[in-house]
Design a protein around this motif. Sequence first.
Motif, mmCIF file in Angstrom:
data_model
loop_
_atom_site.group_PDB
_atom_site.id
_atom_site.type_symbol
_atom_site.label_atom_id
_atom_site.label_comp_id
_atom_site.label_asym_id
_atom_site.label_seq_id
_atom_site.Cartn_x
_atom_site.Cartn_y
_atom_site.Cartn_z
ATOM 1 N N ASN A 196 39.336 -34.311 -14.328
ATOM 2 C CA ASN A 196 37.882 -33.822 -14.141
ATOM 3 C C ASN A 196 37.792 -32.843 -13.140
ATOM 4 O O ASN A 196 36.952 -31.941 -13.478
ATOM 5 C CB ASN A 196 36.982 -35.068 -13.836
ATOM 6 N N TRP A 197 38.548 -32.899 -12.194
ATOM 7 C CA TRP A 197 38.456 -31.967 -11.055
ATOM 8 C C TRP A 197 39.168 -30.510 -11.636
ATOM 9 O O TRP A 197 38.596 -29.589 -11.315
ATOM 10 C CB TRP A 197 39.376 -32.472 -9.866
ATOM 11 N N ILE A 198 40.185 -30.629 -12.301
ATOM 12 C CA ILE A 198 40.743 -29.181 -12.850
ATOM 13 C C ILE A 198 39.854 -28.786 -13.580
ATOM 14 O O ILE A 198 39.604 -27.571 -13.696
ATOM 15 C CB ILE A 198 42.146 -29.609 -13.671
ATOM 16 N N ILE A 199 39.143 -29.384 -14.744
ATOM 17 C CA ILE A 199 37.887 -28.869 -15.363
ATOM 18 C C ILE A 199 36.869 -28.283 -14.599
ATOM 19 O O ILE A 199 36.369 -27.008 -15.012
ATOM 20 C CB ILE A 199 37.593 -29.771 -16.384
ATOM 21 N N LEU A 200 36.340 -28.949 -13.479
ATOM 22 C CA LEU A 200 35.654 -28.364 -12.714
ATOM 23 C C LEU A 200 35.801 -27.221 -12.074
ATOM 24 O O LEU A 200 35.047 -26.168 -11.714
ATOM 25 C CB LEU A 200 35.072 -29.601 -11.690
ATOM 26 N N LYS A 201 36.917 -27.043 -11.488
ATOM 27 C CA LYS A 201 37.480 -26.194 -10.682
ATOM 28 C C LYS A 201 38.270 -24.957 -11.160
ATOM 29 O O LYS A 201 38.688 -24.032 -10.368
ATOM 30 C CB LYS A 201 38.206 -26.682 -9.552
ATOM 31 N N THR A 202 38.899 -25.021 -12.288
ATOM 32 C CA THR A 202 39.621 -23.985 -12.903
ATOM 33 C C THR A 202 39.167 -23.620 -14.315
ATOM 34 O O THR A 202 38.468 -24.185 -15.033
ATOM 35 C CB THR A 202 41.186 -24.617 -12.944
ATOM 36 N N ASN A 203 39.884 -22.623 -14.821
ATOM 37 C CA ASN A 203 39.923 -22.074 -16.193
ATOM 38 C C ASN A 203 40.993 -22.302 -16.938
ATOM 39 O O ASN A 203 41.747 -21.347 -17.673
ATOM 40 C CB ASN A 203 39.333 -20.640 -16.224
ATOM 41 N N ALA A 204 41.914 -23.301 -16.579
ATOM 42 C CA ALA A 204 43.014 -23.489 -17.077
ATOM 43 C C ALA A 204 43.144 -23.629 -18.554
ATOM 44 O O ALA A 204 42.090 -24.089 -19.260
ATOM 45 C CB ALA A 204 43.804 -24.801 -16.409
ATOM 46 N N SER A 205 44.157 -23.338 -19.285
ATOM 47 C CA SER A 205 44.163 -23.140 -20.728
ATOM 48 C C SER A 205 44.033 -24.601 -21.170
ATOM 49 O O SER A 205 43.713 -24.584 -22.565
ATOM 50 C CB SER A 205 45.273 -22.346 -21.226
ATOM 51 N N ILE A 206 44.397 -25.745 -20.612
ATOM 52 C CA ILE A 206 44.484 -26.846 -21.192
ATOM 53 C C ILE A 206 43.310 -27.654 -20.813
ATOM 54 O O ILE A 206 42.899 -28.958 -21.120
ATOM 55 C CB ILE A 206 45.620 -27.731 -20.597
ATOM 56 N N ASN A 207 42.069 -27.062 -20.345
ATOM 57 C CA ASN A 207 40.910 -27.688 -19.995
ATOM 58 C C ASN A 207 40.390 -28.640 -20.998
ATOM 59 O O ASN A 207 39.958 -29.496 -21.128
ATOM 60 C CB ASN A 207 39.936 -26.825 -19.323
ATOM 61 N N GLU A 208 40.422 -28.073 -22.437
ATOM 62 C CA GLU A 208 39.775 -28.477 -23.365
ATOM 63 C C GLU A 208 40.807 -29.718 -23.833
ATOM 64 O O GLU A 208 40.188 -30.955 -24.316
ATOM 65 C CB GLU A 208 39.663 -27.575 -24.659
ATOM 66 N N LYS A 209 41.892 -29.550 -23.860
ATOM 67 C CA LYS A 209 42.731 -30.527 -24.054
ATOM 68 C C LYS A 209 42.658 -31.533 -23.160
ATOM 69 O O LYS A 209 42.705 -33.099 -23.588
ATOM 70 C CB LYS A 209 44.314 -30.107 -24.129
#
Length: 357
Positions: A196-209
Amino acid sequence: MELFWYLIIVLVLAVFFILDGYDFGTGIIHLFYAKKEKDKVVIAKAAGLFWDSNEVWLVAGGGLLFMAFPTFYASVFSGFYLPLIFVLWLIIFRAIGLEFRNQFRYQMWKDMWDTAFGVSSLLLALFFGIALGNIVRGVNLGGVENGISAYESHYFFLPLWNSSFSPITENPGVIDWFTIIIGLISVVTLAVHGANWIILKTNASINEKLKTIIFRLNIVLLALTLFSLSVWQIINPESLSNFIDKPYLIIFPLIYFTGIVGLFFIKTLKNESHGFILSTLVIVGGISSSLASIFPVILPTTNSINESLTIHNTAAAEYGLSTAAIWGVVGIILIIVYLIIQKRLRAGKVDKMDYGH
């Protein structure tokens, strides 16, 4: 004053597990799901830009524990000496894994420190969960053998595990099948929190995954929670008595299950912060429910010779607790101000922020 300081310390440690918990979870996600170099860099940033300020809360919690409950502090730091040394080394390797990763551009160098970051984060989440399992299960205070205490009543020593690997014994080890279950709950919870923190703080390509991963891990978390509640009744048949005697304590399990239920809707949440808030509720609810179940005991005994450690028989003198209230509150205010400034300076997505170069 004992209750006041108990609540303050629980609050400080809960904040630590919320803040540094997403660092642990970020490391777990980095270890298993970050495959592209771009994702590895940005996910490492999501932890690396914040880990040092987050660990201030652990230092504060340890200091307050020493001040307010010195007998408990002495007991657990001697009894859990070996696992605490493991935790110390894991904290060191997690930090240098983040800080050293981008010092050279050699792939083998990056892979080595990526592994250090990920494995250390995973084991830290596991060990902190095992520690909570030991707190609610209890230890052999006094080292009683054949009805005779080997140490003073508030001291103990635990091997890493005993020959039976069972928590249902007078001489349990640090690791048994019950504490492993609590450790796995901690790993899954913090992995969800980190995602959840990665989704909140980044635009990583794996966010939807990651949303799918959170949903699946949440199923595992619910199953582990229900299983742990059932086996806890075997270990301690009185484990729910506090909630029956003091119905207002039910608010803590409700917080926990509200977070779990909400995370099943992670794919439909429009605001990225909502998922992080829900996993925060799981952490807060889980810690508070566990501690509320044994309150006012803070370390149960597994023998009938020596009494459990409570907030009353381990507290410092009243004068010391009262005097510390002034400076303790000032210190906590300074930490909060530091936290606010740090978060404001690192507000928004971290993808283009500099770190480790």
